[in-house]
Write an enzyme that holds these catalytic residues in place. Structure first.
Site, mmCIF file in Angstrom:
data_model
loop_
_atom_site.group_PDB
_atom_site.id
_atom_site.type_symbol
_atom_site.label_atom_id
_atom_site.label_comp_id
_atom_site.label_asym_id
_atom_site.label_seq_id
_atom_site.Cartn_x
_atom_site.Cartn_y
_atom_site.Cartn_z
ATOM 1 N N LYS A 71 11.521 -10.378 22.435
ATOM 2 C CA LYS A 71 11.375 -9.038 21.872
ATOM 3 C C LYS A 71 10.606 -9.010 20.546
ATOM 4 O O LYS A 71 9.848 -8.086 20.280
ATOM 5 C CB LYS A 71 12.748 -8.384 21.677
ATOM 6 C CG LYS A 71 13.416 -7.960 22.967
ATOM 7 C CD LYS A 71 14.718 -7.243 22.652
ATOM 8 C CE LYS A 71 15.375 -6.722 23.911
ATOM 9 N NZ LYS A 71 16.530 -5.860 23.605
ATOM 10 N N ASP A 108 15.871 0.832 22.714
ATOM 11 C CA ASP A 108 17.286 0.442 22.612
ATOM 12 C C ASP A 108 18.090 1.450 21.788
ATOM 13 O O ASP A 108 19.202 1.827 22.157
ATOM 14 C CB ASP A 108 17.414 -0.953 21.987
ATOM 15 C CG ASP A 108 17.053 -2.060 22.965
ATOM 16 O OD1 ASP A 108 17.204 -1.852 24.183
ATOM 17 O OD2 ASP A 108 16.610 -3.130 22.510
#
Ligand code: ATR
Length: 282
Positions: A71, A108
């Site tokens: 990520k 997220d």
């Protein structure tokens, strides 16, 4: 559903990736909405990440999700980073743009806020103190989302206090770093408690925290979803707090990606939850 030669293809890039529930969840939506598309696991070791992401447009992919451990590294590889991903310092989703360039986004935090607003009266946290346990990547995206939602001060509590201090400096804003030993006292007048640590996950020690000082109207969330009801959630539910489990964040963070790639804003339903839980063996 079978796919044609014109099918849109997306996937999830991780290492390892075989534990990921994303293919199951996107696969459910593709079937449910009868979309000519596919979403596949892409196991890519760190040394190959740049080559693999650069190949996405060349292979005709519409985009991909990015998961552990890529990520942060993906942030430096994509051509354009959207502001949320920049602030969070991580990319969990890539869209291949018309010109073949890669835009990195992070959904997220969005998934977290959406999951809370589906299950609770989220407005109770506006301008109010909130408490976050843990200082990993998940905590970071949740803190940024909570700041955007305009909560009051954020109490950040981590076993390794220095890590929380570093994160607080990097993110900025109204964040008070509190020591792990003071976690119970920090709950006084807090309207949200989120566990982002691995404590309470199957196979990990339980999260030990005394909830006496937490207001009964405070929302309690655990980002762990295996088990679905952690000891923390069970204890909070028993004393009357509204609780939301970690599966919601996983399901809702997937929506913007699916919408961007397959042109359909998908719904999070009980049937989807049941489908994913079955796959997860929870
Ligand atoms: P992610 O990026 O997925 O959020 P991570 O970076 O692995 O996860 O972070 C896990 C979190 O769980 C950290 O906040 C970690 O605390 P440390 O920073 O002190 O390592 C926390 N954690 C893991 N085991 C713990 C334990 N036994 N007690 C308290 N916190 C723990």
């Amino acid at each position: 559903m079978s796919i044609s030669g014109k099918a849109r293809i997306a996937g999830i890039v991780g290492w390892p990736v075989d534990h990921s529930l994303s293919p199951c969840l996107h696969g459910y939506w593709l079937d449910h909405y009868q979309i000519d598309g596919s979403y596949i696991p892409l196991a890519v070791p760190p040394a190959d990440l740049r080559d693999a992401l650069s190949a996405l447009p060349k292979l005709g992919f519409v985009g991909a999700n990015i998961t552990v451990p890529h990520k942060e590294a993906a942030l430096d590889i994509v051509d354009r980073v959207d502001p949320d991903a920049g602030r969070i310092g991580a990319v969990n989703m890539i869209v291949v743009l018309e010109d073949g360039s890669l835009e990195g986004r992070n959904t997220d935090g969005y998934g977290f806020i959406e999951s809370l607003s589906f299950g609770t009266r989220l407005r109770v946290i506006k301008d109010k103190p909130v408490t976050i346990l843990g200082a990993g990547g998940a905590a970071r995206s949740i803190i940024v989302a909570l700041q955007d939602y305009a909560v009051g001060s954020i109490r950040l509590i981590n076993r390794t206090k220095e890590r929380a201090e570093r994160m607080s400096e990097e993110i900025g804003g109204d964040i008070d770093v509190v020591s792990w030993a003071q976690r119970a006292e920090a709950l006084a007048d807090s309207m949200l408690l989120v566990n982002t640590t691995t404590l309470g996950m199957s196979g990990q020690p339980s999260l030990e925290i005394e909830l006496n000082d937490l207001p009964l109207s405070a929302i309690v969330n655990d980002i762990v979803y295996s088990p679905l009801e952690t000891d923390l959630l069970a204890a909070a539910r028993k004393r009357g707090n509204p609780v939301t489990d970690g599966l919601g964040m996983l399901l809702h963070q997937a929506r913007p990606g699916f919408a961007a790639w397959f042109d359909r804003d998908p719904e999070v339903t009980e049937a989807l939850r049941a489908h994913v839980l079955k796959k997860a063996g929870v």
